[in-house]
Design a protein around this motif. Structure first.
Motif, PDB file in Angstrom:
ATOM      1  N   LEU A 125      -6.503 -14.119   7.826  1.00 39.03           N
ATOM      2  CA  LEU A 125      -7.396 -13.009   8.161  1.00 39.03           C
ATOM      3  C   LEU A 125      -8.586 -13.551   8.950  1.00 39.03           C
ATOM      4  O   LEU A 125      -9.185 -14.563   8.591  1.00 39.03           O
ATOM      5  CB  LEU A 125      -7.883 -12.331   6.889  1.00 39.03           C
ATOM      6  CG  LEU A 125      -6.810 -11.790   5.934  1.00 39.03           C
ATOM      7  CD1 LEU A 125      -7.461 -11.064   4.761  1.00 39.03           C
ATOM      8  CD2 LEU A 125      -5.843 -10.869   6.661  1.00 39.03           C
ATOM      9  N   GLU A 151      -9.828  -4.614  -1.364  1.00 38.02           N
ATOM     10  CA  GLU A 151      -9.734  -3.321  -2.043  1.00 38.02           C
ATOM     11  C   GLU A 151      -8.340  -3.110  -2.632  1.00 38.02           C
ATOM     12  O   GLU A 151      -8.191  -2.609  -3.753  1.00 38.02           O
ATOM     13  CB  GLU A 151     -10.066  -2.193  -1.071  1.00 38.02           C
ATOM     14  CG  GLU A 151     -10.087  -0.819  -1.725  1.00 38.02           C
ATOM     15  CD  GLU A 151     -10.458   0.286  -0.759  1.00 38.02           C
ATOM     16  OE1 GLU A 151     -10.669   1.425  -1.221  1.00 38.02           O
ATOM     17  OE2 GLU A 151     -10.539   0.025   0.447  1.00 38.02           O
ATOM     18  N   GLN A 152      -7.293  -3.503  -1.889  1.00 38.24           N
ATOM     19  CA  GLN A 152      -5.927  -3.388  -2.397  1.00 38.24           C
ATOM     20  C   GLN A 152      -5.735  -4.270  -3.625  1.00 38.24           C
ATOM     21  O   GLN A 152      -5.102  -3.867  -4.608  1.00 38.24           O
ATOM     22  CB  GLN A 152      -4.919  -3.775  -1.305  1.00 38.24           C
ATOM     23  CG  GLN A 152      -4.936  -2.873  -0.086  1.00 38.24           C
ATOM     24  CD  GLN A 152      -4.411  -1.483  -0.376  1.00 38.24           C
ATOM     25  OE1 GLN A 152      -3.698  -1.270  -1.349  1.00 38.24           O
ATOM     26  NE2 GLN A 152      -4.758  -0.525   0.455  1.00 38.24           N
ATOM     27  N   ILE A 153      -6.284  -5.473  -3.581  1.00 39.06           N
ATOM     28  CA  ILE A 153      -6.161  -6.385  -4.726  1.00 39.06           C
ATOM     29  C   ILE A 153      -6.889  -5.807  -5.934  1.00 39.06           C
ATOM     30  O   ILE A 153      -6.396  -5.881  -7.071  1.00 39.06           O
ATOM     31  CB  ILE A 153      -6.704  -7.779  -4.355  1.00 39.06           C
ATOM     32  CG1 ILE A 153      -5.842  -8.404  -3.247  1.00 39.06           C
ATOM     33  CG2 ILE A 153      -6.734  -8.693  -5.579  1.00 39.06           C
ATOM     34  CD1 ILE A 153      -6.439  -9.654  -2.631  1.00 39.06           C
ATOM     35  N   GLU A 165      -3.796 -12.073  -6.875  1.00 42.35           N
ATOM     36  CA  GLU A 165      -4.220 -12.728  -5.647  1.00 42.35           C
ATOM     37  C   GLU A 165      -3.140 -12.567  -4.597  1.00 42.35           C
ATOM     38  O   GLU A 165      -1.955 -12.473  -4.916  1.00 42.35           O
ATOM     39  CB  GLU A 165      -4.547 -14.207  -5.870  1.00 42.35           C
ATOM     40  CG  GLU A 165      -3.394 -15.045  -6.377  1.00 42.35           C
ATOM     41  CD  GLU A 165      -3.813 -16.478  -6.650  1.00 42.35           C
ATOM     42  OE1 GLU A 165      -3.000 -17.386  -6.383  1.00 42.35           O
ATOM     43  OE2 GLU A 165      -4.938 -16.701  -7.132  1.00 42.35           O
ATOM     44  N   THR A 166      -3.549 -12.502  -3.347  1.00 46.50           N
ATOM     45  CA  THR A 166      -2.618 -12.330  -2.240  1.00 46.50           C
ATOM     46  C   THR A 166      -2.782 -13.481  -1.271  1.00 46.50           C
ATOM     47  O   THR A 166      -3.885 -13.768  -0.812  1.00 46.50           O
ATOM     48  CB  THR A 166      -2.854 -10.988  -1.512  1.00 46.50           C
ATOM     49  OG1 THR A 166      -2.696  -9.920  -2.432  1.00 46.50           O
ATOM     50  CG2 THR A 166      -1.848 -10.815  -0.384  1.00 46.50           C
ATOM     51  N   GLU A 223     -11.100  -6.636   7.788  1.00 44.63           N
ATOM     52  CA  GLU A 223      -9.749  -6.665   7.240  1.00 44.63           C
ATOM     53  C   GLU A 223      -9.701  -7.411   5.911  1.00 44.63           C
ATOM     54  O   GLU A 223      -8.891  -7.104   5.037  1.00 44.63           O
ATOM     55  CB  GLU A 223      -8.763  -7.278   8.240  1.00 44.63           C
ATOM     56  CG  GLU A 223      -9.029  -8.713   8.639  1.00 44.63           C
ATOM     57  CD  GLU A 223      -8.020  -9.222   9.664  1.00 44.63           C
ATOM     58  OE1 GLU A 223      -6.981  -8.554   9.870  1.00 44.63           O
ATOM     59  OE2 GLU A 223      -8.270 -10.301  10.256  1.00 44.63           O
ATOM     60  N   MET A 224     -10.613  -8.348   5.714  1.00 47.06           N
ATOM     61  CA  MET A 224     -10.696  -9.028   4.425  1.00 47.06           C
ATOM     62  C   MET A 224     -11.100  -8.050   3.320  1.00 47.06           C
ATOM     63  O   MET A 224     -10.543  -8.077   2.219  1.00 47.06           O
ATOM     64  CB  MET A 224     -11.694 -10.185   4.503  1.00 47.06           C
ATOM     65  CG  MET A 224     -11.280 -11.311   5.444  1.00 47.06           C
ATOM     66  SD  MET A 224     -12.619 -12.497   5.713  1.00 47.06           S
ATOM     67  CE  MET A 224     -11.988 -13.412   7.135  1.00 47.06           C
ATOM     68  N   GLN A 235       1.828 -11.898  -1.527  1.00 46.60           N
ATOM     69  CA  GLN A 235       2.173 -10.832  -0.611  1.00 46.60           C
ATOM     70  C   GLN A 235       3.659 -10.916  -0.279  1.00 46.60           C
ATOM     71  O   GLN A 235       4.187 -11.962   0.052  1.00 46.60           O
ATOM     72  CB  GLN A 235       1.358 -10.968   0.676  1.00 46.60           C
ATOM     73  CG  GLN A 235       1.502  -9.790   1.614  1.00 46.60           C
ATOM     74  CD  GLN A 235       0.651  -9.975   2.833  1.00 46.60           C
ATOM     75  OE1 GLN A 235       0.716 -11.012   3.474  1.00 46.60           O
ATOM     76  NE2 GLN A 235      -0.134  -8.972   3.174  1.00 46.60           N
ATOM     77  N   GLU A 279      -8.180  -5.782   2.384  1.00 46.66           N
ATOM     78  CA  GLU A 279      -7.236  -6.476   1.500  1.00 46.66           C
ATOM     79  C   GLU A 279      -7.826  -6.613   0.097  1.00 46.66           C
ATOM     80  O   GLU A 279      -7.116  -6.481  -0.902  1.00 46.66           O
ATOM     81  CB  GLU A 279      -6.885  -7.847   2.068  1.00 46.66           C
ATOM     82  CG  GLU A 279      -6.087  -7.811   3.367  1.00 46.66           C
ATOM     83  CD  GLU A 279      -4.671  -7.294   3.161  1.00 46.66           C
ATOM     84  OE1 GLU A 279      -4.227  -7.182   1.991  1.00 46.66           O
ATOM     85  OE2 GLU A 279      -4.006  -7.003   4.170  1.00 46.66           O
ATOM     86  N   PRO A 298       0.830  -1.204   0.000  1.00 42.53           N
ATOM     87  CA  PRO A 298       0.000   0.000   0.000  1.00 42.53           C
ATOM     88  C   PRO A 298       0.866   1.256   0.000  1.00 42.53           C
ATOM     89  O   PRO A 298       1.899   1.311   0.673  1.00 42.53           O
ATOM     90  CB  PRO A 298      -0.795  -0.132   1.302  1.00 42.53           C
ATOM     91  CG  PRO A 298      -0.773  -1.589   1.627  1.00 42.53           C
ATOM     92  CD  PRO A 298       0.544  -2.102   1.133  1.00 42.53           C
ATOM     93  N   PHE A 333      -1.795 -14.703   2.389  1.00 45.05           N
ATOM     94  CA  PHE A 333      -1.443 -13.992   3.615  1.00 45.05           C
ATOM     95  C   PHE A 333      -0.576 -14.844   4.537  1.00 45.05           C
ATOM     96  O   PHE A 333      -0.856 -16.020   4.761  1.00 45.05           O
ATOM     97  CB  PHE A 333      -2.704 -13.552   4.359  1.00 45.05           C
ATOM     98  CG  PHE A 333      -3.653 -12.788   3.483  1.00 45.05           C
ATOM     99  CD1 PHE A 333      -3.357 -11.510   3.059  1.00 45.05           C
ATOM    100  CD2 PHE A 333      -4.843 -13.370   3.065  1.00 45.05           C
ATOM    101  CE1 PHE A 333      -4.216 -10.817   2.231  1.00 45.05           C
ATOM    102  CE2 PHE A 333      -5.716 -12.689   2.241  1.00 45.05           C
ATOM    103  CZ  PHE A 333      -5.398 -11.402   1.821  1.00 45.05           C
TER     104      PHE A 333
END
Length: 368
Positions: free
Chosen positions: A261, A272-274, A254-255, A266-267, A363, A270, A58, A257
């Motif tokens: 999670l 949104e970042q993906i 795809e991430t 928090e899911m 990640q 994440e 991020p 972790f």
């Protein structure tokens, strides 16, 4: 026996920006959204990497080490918006250099490609010689540097190119192949992400030599179909051909972790970042998609996918995230924790189809 070269441009997007803007040279720079826009880092210059900044993190994390405390990670960090049209032009210029030696060129991204030079247009005996010529031509014609790996298959060539960055050249000879793999730490293997590496270590697999000791039955038991791939690369075997005409069918990210999670909040953060990474990749390749697929893998390794086909093509971040969020909202979590999230778009409309294959994003993986 094949002769394969893996060419990887050094900090490509960031290097293009430093080339075109002298005021950026020698300074920590990232290409991507600013920290105020909840963006992600698309690329980081080598000066920025010294501060622990890497692609896919991020943007706010690149700017501050502790968001709550406001501790500066790199106060002088420069944020630059991506210019994918420029990067595509430079990539085409580099691919023209590749084609002087072989038509067997498989693009992996704008900044990365495999070349099969077993039989080449200039009848040069050594792949390492071709790699040197290509690196020199890239530097002369684009003022950018590239790192090359040379070996007998794609896996080894890829591993070789990661040994001596930036502006390096590493050759793994046939007689060196198995010994090279055996001494390699398991987390250094291409195709083994952070979570899989942790699972391997829990099984007592720490090096290539440890991986080689495991049977095919054991590896497929623990890792499923990909266990076949692990079994082969532990023996320096990779039969995949360089495929110059491979057509992209989907674009996604795809991430996986390191820590599962636990909360839906928090899911979604994440996810949104993906979604932002997927949107960047769609922009990069001038692509739009109609079918969005959400991928969720739980801590017990159960995996589900949910898809939705939209009325029209899109590459808008708001649409991508809203659709993924809607699909995720109906996923029954119960008390299960999530170890992987992914978003991909298929049913693509690509303005100019490129020969690029998108690998999953893990990640912590540092893209050069």
């Amino acid at each position: 026996m094949r002769k394969i070269i893996h060419l990887d441009m050094d900090a490509f997007y960031a290097s293009v920006e430093q080339r075109d803007n002298p005021q950026y040279r020698g300074k920590p720079l990232v290409v991507g959204g600013s920290p105020n826009q909840r963006g992600v880092v698309a690329a980081a210059s080598y000066e920025a990497r010294k501060f622990g900044i890497h692609s896919a993190m991020p943007s706010v994390s690149a700017f501050v080490e502790d968001v709550a405390a406001g501790i500066a990670l790199c106060p002088s960090l420069i944020f630059v918006s991506p210019r994918f049209d420029v990067y595509r032009e430079v990539s085409a210029q580099i691919h023209d250099i590749f084609k002087r030696y072989t038509d067997l060129v498989e693009g992996v991204a704008l900044d990365e490609a495999y070349l099969d030079v077993t039989e080449n247009k200039k009848d040069i005996a050594y792949a390492s010689t071709i790699a040197r010529y290509i690196k020199a031509a890239i530097l002369q014609e684009t003022q950018l540097t590239a790192t090359a790996g040379v070996s007998i298959n794609k896996f080894l060539a890829k591993m070789a190119s990661g040994q001596n960055k930036p502006n390096g050249l590493t050759v793994i000879l046939p007689e060196q192949a198995e010994a090279f793999v055996e001494q390699l730490a398991i987390e250094k293997f291409h195709g083994i992400g952070e979570v899989t590496a942790a699972k391997m270590r829990s099984l007592g697999i720490h090096t290539g030599a440890d991986l080689k000791e495991r049977s095919l039955l054991e590896l497929t038991h623990h890792f499923g179909k990909v266990g076949h791939y692990y079994y082969n690369i532990a023996r320096a075997i990779d039969e995949r051909a360089v495929e110059p005409n491979r057509v992209r069918k989907s674009i996604g990210a795809e991430t996986s972790f390191a820590k599962d999670l636990r909360s839906r909040h928090e899911m979604l953060l994440e996810l949104e970042q993906i979604a932002q990474i997927v949107q960047q990749r769609l922009d990069q390749h001038q692509a739009r998609g109609r079918t969005l697929t959400l991928k969720v893998k739980f801590s017990d390794y159960q995996q589900i996918t949910r898809s939705k086909t939209m009325l029209d093509y899109t590459r808008e971040l708001d649409v991508i995230f809203a659709t993924a969020k809607a699909l995720f909202e109906v996923v029954e979590l119960s008390d299960r924790h999530v170890r992987l999230l992914g978003i991909s778009l298929s049913n693509l409309d690509i303005v100019q189809q490129t020969q690029i294959i998108q690998l999953p994003l893990f990640q912590g993986l540092n893209f050069s």
